[in-house]
Design a protein around this motif. Sequence first.
Motif, PDB file in Angstrom:
ATOM      1  N   VAL A   1       0.811  -1.212   0.000  1.00 18.03           N
ATOM      2  CA  VAL A   1       0.000   0.000   0.000  1.00 18.03           C
ATOM      3  C   VAL A   1       0.847   1.266   0.000  1.00 18.03           C
ATOM      4  CG1 VAL A   1      -1.767   1.296   1.267  1.00 18.03           C
ATOM      5  CG2 VAL A   1      -1.862  -1.222   1.172  1.00 18.03           C
ATOM      6  N   TYR A   2       1.810   1.336   0.903  1.00 20.99           N
ATOM      7  CA  TYR A   2       2.552   2.579   1.101  1.00 20.99           C
ATOM      8  C   TYR A   2       3.307   3.098  -0.126  1.00 20.99           C
ATOM      9  CZ  TYR A   2       1.916   3.401   6.147  1.00 20.99           C
ATOM     10  OH  TYR A   2       1.413   3.728   7.375  1.00 20.99           O
ATOM     11  N   PRO A   3       4.043   2.251  -0.895  1.00 19.52           N
ATOM     12  CA  PRO A   3       4.814   2.807  -2.006  1.00 19.52           C
ATOM     13  C   PRO A   3       3.964   3.581  -3.014  1.00 19.52           C
ATOM     14  CG  PRO A   3       5.547   0.586  -1.527  1.00 19.52           C
ATOM     15  CD  PRO A   3       4.310   0.810  -0.705  1.00 19.52           C
ATOM     16  N   GLY A   4       2.780   3.075  -3.313  1.00 18.97           N
ATOM     17  CA  GLY A   4       1.920   3.769  -4.263  1.00 18.97           C
ATOM     18  C   GLY A   4       1.332   5.049  -3.729  1.00 18.97           C
ATOM     19  N   GLU A   5       1.320   5.213  -2.412  1.00 16.97           N
ATOM     20  CA  GLU A   5       0.674   6.375  -1.811  1.00 16.97           C
ATOM     21  C   GLU A   5       1.648   7.503  -1.472  1.00 16.97           C
ATOM     22  OE1 GLU A   5      -3.315   4.584   0.258  1.00 16.97           O
ATOM     23  OE2 GLU A   5      -1.536   4.754   1.528  1.00 16.97           O
ATOM     24  N   VAL A   6       2.853   7.194  -1.041  1.00 15.44           N
ATOM     25  CA  VAL A   6       3.745   8.245  -0.534  1.00 15.44           C
ATOM     26  C   VAL A   6       4.656   8.820  -1.611  1.00 15.44           C
ATOM     27  CG1 VAL A   6       3.711   7.213   1.762  1.00 15.44           C
ATOM     28  CG2 VAL A   6       5.583   6.654   0.199  1.00 15.44           C
ATOM     29  N   LEU A   7       4.639   8.245  -2.815  1.00 14.56           N
ATOM     30  CA  LEU A   7       5.476   8.739  -3.901  1.00 14.56           C
ATOM     31  C   LEU A   7       4.620   9.435  -4.949  1.00 14.56           C
ATOM     32  CD1 LEU A   7       7.678   5.555  -4.358  1.00 14.56           C
ATOM     33  CD2 LEU A   7       8.455   7.725  -3.376  1.00 14.56           C
ATOM     34  N   PRO A   8       5.090  10.533  -5.547  1.00 19.00           N
ATOM     35  CA  PRO A   8       4.337  11.206  -6.609  1.00 19.00           C
ATOM     36  C   PRO A   8       4.394  10.400  -7.908  1.00 19.00           C
ATOM     37  CG  PRO A   8       6.457  12.272  -6.305  1.00 19.00           C
ATOM     38  CD  PRO A   8       6.340  11.243  -5.216  1.00 19.00           C
ATOM     39  N   THR A   9       3.523  10.736  -8.840  1.00 19.75           N
ATOM     40  CA  THR A   9       3.370   9.952 -10.068  1.00 19.75           C
ATOM     41  C   THR A   9       4.676   9.811 -10.842  1.00 19.75           C
ATOM     42  OG1 THR A   9       1.041  10.562 -10.293  1.00 19.75           O
ATOM     43  CG2 THR A   9       2.183   9.863 -12.296  1.00 19.75           C
ATOM     44  N   GLU A  10       5.473  10.881 -10.913  1.00 22.98           N
ATOM     45  CA  GLU A  10       6.661  10.840 -11.768  1.00 22.98           C
ATOM     46  C   GLU A  10       7.731   9.877 -11.268  1.00 22.98           C
ATOM     47  OE1 GLU A  10       7.049  14.517  -9.067  1.00 22.98           O
ATOM     48  OE2 GLU A  10       5.493  13.529 -10.268  1.00 22.98           O
ATOM     49  N   ILE A  11       7.684   9.474  -9.986  1.00 20.03           N
ATOM     50  CA  ILE A  11       8.652   8.489  -9.490  1.00 20.03           C
ATOM     51  C   ILE A  11       7.946   7.339  -8.767  1.00 20.03           C
ATOM     52  CG2 ILE A  11      10.627  10.046  -9.317  1.00 20.03           C
ATOM     53  CD1 ILE A  11      10.018  10.282  -6.291  1.00 20.03           C
ATOM     54  N   ARG A  12       6.652   7.176  -9.006  1.00 16.89           N
ATOM     55  CA  ARG A  12       5.911   6.128  -8.295  1.00 16.89           C
ATOM     56  C   ARG A  12       6.406   4.742  -8.689  1.00 16.89           C
ATOM     57  NH1 ARG A  12       0.865   7.990  -8.889  1.00 16.89           N
ATOM     58  NH2 ARG A  12       1.017   9.046  -6.871  1.00 16.89           N
ATOM     59  N   CYS A  13       6.614   4.493  -9.957  1.00 18.09           N
ATOM     60  CA  CYS A  13       7.096   3.181 -10.391  1.00 18.09           C
ATOM     61  C   CYS A  13       8.579   2.988 -10.076  1.00 18.09           C
ATOM     62  CB  CYS A  13       6.854   3.001 -11.892  1.00 18.09           C
ATOM     63  SG  CYS A  13       5.122   2.743 -12.331  1.00 18.09           S
ATOM     64  N   ILE A  14       9.374   4.040 -10.276  1.00 18.03           N
ATOM     65  CA  ILE A  14      10.800   3.944  -9.955  1.00 18.03           C
ATOM     66  C   ILE A  14      10.977   3.622  -8.472  1.00 18.03           C
ATOM     67  CG2 ILE A  14      12.962   5.229  -9.781  1.00 18.03           C
ATOM     68  CD1 ILE A  14      12.073   6.872 -12.198  1.00 18.03           C
ATOM     69  N   GLY A  15      10.251   4.354  -7.621  1.00 25.53           N
ATOM     70  CA  GLY A  15      10.379   4.148  -6.183  1.00 25.53           C
ATOM     71  C   GLY A  15       9.852   2.807  -5.724  1.00 25.53           C
ATOM     72  N   THR A  16       8.722   2.388  -6.288  1.00 27.40           N
ATOM     73  CA  THR A  16       8.178   1.077  -5.947  1.00 27.40           C
ATOM     74  C   THR A  16       9.139  -0.024  -6.374  1.00 27.40           C
ATOM     75  OG1 THR A  16       5.908   1.887  -6.187  1.00 27.40           O
ATOM     76  CG2 THR A  16       6.235  -0.490  -6.252  1.00 27.40           C
ATOM     77  N   GLY A  17       9.710   0.109  -7.567  1.00 27.10           N
ATOM     78  CA  GLY A  17      10.671  -0.884  -8.040  1.00 27.10           C
ATOM     79  C   GLY A  17      11.914  -0.933  -7.187  1.00 27.10           C
ATOM     80  N   PHE A  18      12.406   0.239  -6.769  1.00 24.17           N
ATOM     81  CA  PHE A  18      13.597   0.270  -5.914  1.00 24.17           C
ATOM     82  C   PHE A  18      13.310  -0.392  -4.563  1.00 24.17           C
ATOM     83  CE2 PHE A  18      16.087   2.373  -2.570  1.00 24.17           C
ATOM     84  CZ  PHE A  18      17.370   2.079  -2.996  1.00 24.17           C
ATOM     85  N   ALA A  19      12.171  -0.050  -3.964  1.00 25.58           N
ATOM     86  CA  ALA A  19      11.813  -0.644  -2.667  1.00 25.58           C
ATOM     87  C   ALA A  19      11.630  -2.149  -2.787  1.00 25.58           C
ATOM     88  CB  ALA A  19      10.547   0.010  -2.123  1.00 25.58           C
TER      89      ALA A  19
END
Length: 445
Positions: free
Chosen positions: A364-382
Amino acid sequence: MSSTKNPAARSHAGAAADKRRFLIRMVSVLIGGMILDGYVLGIIGPVAGTMAEDLQLTAFWEGLIAAAALVGILIGAPLGGVAADKWGRRPIFMFDIGLFAVASGMQFFIDSPVWLIVVRLLMGIAIGTEYAVGWPLMAEFSPTHLRGRLMAAMGIAWYGGFMIAFLTGHLLNEYTELSWHFILGTSTFLAVALFLARLGLPESPRWLWSEGRKDEARALAAKYMPDDALDDVQHEDVRKGSFGMLFSKEHWRSTLFISGFWFCAVTPYFAIATFADSVLQQYGLAGGLAGGVGLSAVALAGVIVTFLLIEKAGRRLLTVPPQWLCGVVLAIIGLWAGAPAPVVLILFLVFSFFNAGYNTLTNVYPGEVLPTEIRCIGTGFAAAVSRVGAGIGIFLLPMSMESLGAGPTMLIAAAVALAGAALSQWLAPETKGKTLTEAAAAFSH
């Protein structure tokens, strides 16, 4: 009056029905991806003994094969995240399931440990890409009031897939003449079905907006998203994302939290659940179907409870206290060397229930706390960071149980769980009821 109002009312009702049908379809294919992920990682356990005997594997090779998919996730998640934020969610969403179907099908024909590692590595790359694009897609298309539940449902799917795999693998291995190649390859059937179901899905309006393609974003949002979603989309900034932004002054807390929380949540679970038979037998408990499926079933119950409570209790309450509890439970198991077997079993079941509950929040958290422009990058990194932990747990647990013993191994797991609890106590935000724009903005510094 009715002649003038009814056509408009019917048109509005029809549009709403279309949006509901689309949401059901999107949720179904995303949930299917999580079932597939849990299935792939769970199916290896029941056939590990047969496979090891057939290929004459040492404990080192057995652990390496089990961890290969997780290493693939480590590679695929960040690469998939970068690709999805650069080229869009839709093409990457189709690529990953296609790659998975091909690699999974190869398992039917492979009887070399090296090639088995290669194939499961490719499957892991596909799964990692699915993490990086699937959860952001769910967040971006979900209504605000349902977002937590829908993303938690993906956790139910993961644990359900893991349990189904353990049950299927055990039954096929024990009561049929099917080879371990075929049992591993059963994931191919689901992968092909999901590939067909994803054909024709649209691009994310939020990603289109972040790319400055506003007219396309408005049109797709009006067609597929809730009525209030377009307004939230239009509040987002139009800017390109980059990997470096994850560690900027604005977003480093988000990156640290989702990565560290996820790492500490999955490491003990993967180690214990994947090798449930050997772990339980070390404590004088019967392994096999009852042990492995029992732990997975209790874990599934924990996810379901979280799913039911997430929009009422909120994210933070379901994240922080359960982590402290699980750390203490694992420490008791590690320190109480002469504990009666029934007590140890109860403690393992308590751990499985609550660990699965807060593991759901890693969806749940990765999709919510990151803005759209880095949502996938951040989710993938995590996701990549978390799978480092999962891979370490799966690879080292058999050797740790053999060389250090059960007690010290459980104490190491306890230390990891308590580290995650401390991190979440510090950083875990409350995002219940917030739009994606509000949730990301509130956690930026």
